[in-house]
Write an enzyme that holds these catalytic residues in place. Structure first.
Site, PDB file in Angstrom:
ATOM      1  CD  GLU A  39      -0.976  -5.197   6.656  1.00  0.00           C
ATOM      2  OE1 GLU A  39      -0.934  -5.734   5.494  1.00  0.00           O
ATOM      3  OE2 GLU A  39      -1.457  -4.081   6.804  1.00  0.00           O
TER       4      GLU A  39
ATOM      5  CG  HIS B 225      -3.565  -3.202   4.298  1.00  0.00           C
ATOM      6  ND1 HIS B 225      -2.825  -2.498   5.127  1.00  0.00           N
ATOM      7  CD2 HIS B 225      -3.974  -2.178   3.440  1.00  0.00           C
ATOM      8  CE1 HIS B 225      -2.545  -1.003   4.708  1.00  0.00           C
ATOM      9  NE2 HIS B 225      -3.355  -0.869   3.822  1.00  0.00           N
TER      10      HIS B 225
ATOM     11  CB  CYS C 154      -0.983  -0.094   1.211  1.00  0.00           C
ATOM     12  SG  CYS C 154      -2.545   0.705   0.832  1.00  0.00           S
TER      13      CYS C 154
END
Ligand code: GLN
Length: 196
Positions: free
Chosen positions: A171, A169, A78
């Protein structure tokens, strides 16, 4: 193995947690010396303009560029992808580190309200749940850059040798496989590079 996560701003804690699940010694990197002994660095999502300023103040920008040129593994997600790109199409105030041959457009999927989740396919990994939050888009990529995943025909995960970038993302979905790919396929080959 020791891997750094840029801890200046953004959601670095989530990346550290994922790396710890993989039994990696994950360290928060805020100064050039924090990179000592690391085999790779994750640059998380956040606000690319703020991150760029903090990278300059800390002098981490020059250290990251020098290491990357010696093969040090980097994974930008990102805002991290924006920072590693060659060019930002719609932001002429932020100078990216120019470490991967892509041009990006900031906030190209819309505003916060347009953030979305979708199922994607990643080369060598398979199905993956991707979360896009005010995500940047790769608008063009050079010949040396490999597209590892696409969404609606647009590349959302790309790699050029020791540098990997993604619009989404990885994570925050509880899945460790993309970090595992980074650790096993990219960081193991890159030896720790001395600070200096
Ligand atoms: N919109 C942010 C930027 O342009 C990136 C958002 C993110 O990292 N989730 O810097």
């Amino acid at each position: 193995m020791k891997i750094g996560v840029l801890g200046l701003q953004g959601d670095f804690r989530e990346h550290i947690q994922v790396l710890k699940k993989l039994d990696v010694d994950a360290v928060d990197v805020r100064l050039p010396e924090d990179l000592e002994g690391t085999s790779g660095l994750v640059i998380p999502g956040g606000e690319s303009t703020t991150l760029r300023k903090l990278l300059r103040f800390s002098e981490l920008d020059q250290e990251i560029i020098a290491r990357a040129k010696q093969g040090f593994a980097l994974f930008g997600t990102c805002a991290g992808m924006i920072l590693l790109s060659n060019q930002i199409k719609n932001d002429d105030k932020t100078d990216p580190l120019q470490l991967i041959d892509i041009t990006v457009s900031r906030n190209a999927y819309g505003r916060q309200i347009d953030s979305f989740e979708t199922s994607i396919k990643i080369k060598d990994i398979g199905d993956f749940h991707a979360i896009f939050i005010r995500a940047p888009q790769i608008v063009s990529l050079g010949e040396c850059v490999e597209a590892l995943s696409k969404h609606n025909g647009v590349t959302i995960l790309a790699r050029q040798n020791n540098i990997m970038v993604g619009s989404f993302h990885p994570e925050i979905n509880g899945d460790v496989r993309l970090h595992q790919y980074f650790v096993e396929k990219m960081c193991i080959q890159s030896q720790p590079v001395a600070t200096g």
